[in-house]
Design an enzyme around this catalytic site. Structure first.
Site, short mmCIF file in Angstrom:
data_model
loop_
_atom_site.label_atom_id
_atom_site.label_comp_id
_atom_site.label_asym_id
_atom_site.label_seq_id
_atom_site.Cartn_x
_atom_site.Cartn_y
_atom_site.Cartn_z
N HIS A 146 -10.23 1.08 1.80
CA HIS A 146 -9.79 2.42 2.18
C HIS A 146 -10.99 3.36 2.39
CE1 HIS A 146 -5.45 2.38 2.11
NE2 HIS A 146 -5.38 1.90 0.88
N HIS A 196 -9.09 -3.95 -2.09
CA HIS A 196 -8.13 -3.18 -1.27
C HIS A 196 -8.55 -1.70 -1.22
CE1 HIS A 196 -3.80 -2.14 -0.08
NE2 HIS A 196 -4.31 -0.96 -0.40
N GLU A 197 -8.90 -1.14 -2.39
CA GLU A 197 -9.25 0.29 -2.44
C GLU A 197 -10.61 0.56 -1.79
OE1 GLU A 197 -6.84 2.06 -3.13
OE2 GLU A 197 -5.60 0.66 -4.25
N CYS A 199 0.86 -1.19 0.00
CA CYS A 199 0.00 0.00 0.00
C CYS A 199 0.89 1.24 0.00
CB CYS A 199 -0.88 -0.02 1.24
SG CYS A 199 -1.99 1.40 1.35
ZN ZN Z 1 -3.74 1.03 -0.03
#
Ligand code: ZN
Length: 184
Positions: free
Chosen positions: A147, A143-144, A101
């Protein structure tokens, strides 16, 4: 003018906050943020970046898979803006693979993710899209999206033994993959 933005890192409380839905995709602010994020992720050799990583709490991220020094085996695709995303369905199958990341420099972790997902999101042009994704691109998407909900990938790593420094990762995983593919 499009500019490369500063990426905030682990410890910044913004990375733990839930982002807000984007109301006006066509606004100058959102269109500039998309262009700036696309430049920022490219300059950082990333394959994805979410608005909270540049301290903007919008439900918006970029998926920009391409082979880079950080991800030599990533598939090539056009950088795509993903706005107000949601899951429609996912596979039962979960696979573990290495992630890094841009907000957690120097660390890699083995993260379980759904192998395939079906998603809905608004594009940069304001249109609604429905799409199936699998493998590495599905992994970036998950993954995004994390966030946007204030979740960093370290929270999904199951064991400390599934963590590795960037240096060890490059030596053990990337070079091992290169040895394997050169035999083919
Ligand atoms: Zn990330």
């Amino acid at each position: 003018m499009t500019e490369s933005l500063q990426i905030i890192e682990l410890g910044n409380p913004i990375l733990q906050q839930r982002s807000h839905p984007v109301v006006d995709v066509r606004s100058d602010r959102v269109q500039k943020l998309i262009a700036d994020l696309m430049l920022t992720v490219r300059n950082a050799n990333g394959v994805g970046i979410a608005a909270p990583q540049v301290a903007q709490p919008d439900r918006l991220f970029i998926v920009a898979s391409r082979p880079t020094p950080r991800y030599p085996n990533a598939p090539e695709m056009e950088p795509t803006a993903i706005i107000n995303p949601r899951f429609l369905a996912h596979s039962d199958e979960v696979v573990k693979d290495w992630e890094g990341c841009l907000s957690v420099p120097g660390i890699r972790g083995l993260v379980p993710r759904y192998q395939a997902i079906e998603v809905e999101y608004t594009g940069q042009n304001g249109k609604l899209y429905r799409q199936e994704m699998n493998g590495f691109v599905a992994r970036i998407f998950q993954h995004e999206l994390d966030h946007l909900d204030g979740i960093v990938f370290l929270a999904r790593v199951e064991s400390v033994q599934d963590l590795m420094s960037e240096k060890e990762y490059q030596e053990r995983i990337v070079q091992a993959n290169e040895r394997f593919s050169s035999k083919e």
